[in-house]
Design an enzyme around this catalytic site. Sequence first.
Site, PDB file in Angstrom:
ATOM      1  N   ILE A  41      -7.365  -0.450  -1.230  1.00  0.00           N
ATOM      2  CA  ILE A  41      -7.667   0.755  -0.451  1.00  0.00           C
ATOM      3  C   ILE A  41      -9.169   0.996  -0.419  1.00  0.00           C
ATOM      4  O   ILE A  41      -9.747   1.265   0.646  1.00  0.00           O
ATOM      5  CB  ILE A  41      -6.887   1.963  -1.005  1.00  0.00           C
ATOM      6  N   VAL A  73      -3.093  -2.698  -8.279  1.00  0.00           N
ATOM      7  CA  VAL A  73      -3.763  -3.511  -7.268  1.00  0.00           C
ATOM      8  C   VAL A  73      -4.078  -2.662  -6.038  1.00  0.00           C
ATOM      9  O   VAL A  73      -5.145  -2.809  -5.421  1.00  0.00           O
ATOM     10  CB  VAL A  73      -2.898  -4.737  -6.882  1.00  0.00           C
ATOM     11  N   CYS A  74      -3.183  -1.762  -5.687  1.00  0.00           N
ATOM     12  CA  CYS A  74      -3.318  -0.972  -4.461  1.00  0.00           C
ATOM     13  C   CYS A  74      -4.651  -0.239  -4.325  1.00  0.00           C
ATOM     14  O   CYS A  74      -5.278  -0.324  -3.262  1.00  0.00           O
ATOM     15  CB  CYS A  74      -2.152  -0.001  -4.318  1.00  0.00           C
ATOM     16  N   PRO A  75      -5.121   0.477  -5.347  1.00  0.00           N
ATOM     17  CA  PRO A  75      -6.385   1.191  -5.134  1.00  0.00           C
ATOM     18  C   PRO A  75      -7.569   0.255  -4.913  1.00  0.00           C
ATOM     19  O   PRO A  75      -8.511   0.614  -4.203  1.00  0.00           O
ATOM     20  CB  PRO A  75      -6.557   2.028  -6.395  1.00  0.00           C
TER      21      PRO A  75
END
Length: 179
Positions: A55, A50-52
Amino acid sequence: MLTIGQTFPAFSLKAAKPGDTTGTFVEISNATAGNRWKVFFFWPKDFTFVCPTEIVGFDAIHGALAERDAVLYGVSTDSEYVHLAWKRSDPRLERLAFPMLADIKRELADALGILDATEGVCLRATFVVDPGEVIRFVSVNDLAVGRNPAEVLRVVDALQTGELCPCAWQKGDEVLKAA
């Protein structure tokens, strides 16, 4: 957890330099942004799923934030070397326009109260901080749920009006006038 009206904690963290994958690091502190608005968004771990997406989403609003005299900072508890390795391994992250701060001692995340008690990593927290270091917006999501960077930009716009902004207000819309 720190919330609206409280002072954002003092910090000094190493960061993977924006737009660079050569191994250049910078030191970022409260003083770095000067008298500007700041948007901090925290993610749990590098090299995840999920993080990228978040970002890249926040990177897409970087220019719009800069037009509003706001600085964008991304933060996790990974080191600056891990941030660099992730940027080198993922083409979506190679040329990010904002620094990726390394809170490896977890001091900033702990001071903000956003460490997940089970995992020991940052929750998906977002803070909008005014030029006086006062927290003006806080949002925290479950580890599994990504954020909407466009909503953060909308909130910055609303806060910068200094006016009463109704539900779903967008930049350029009428503000409310108290009777």
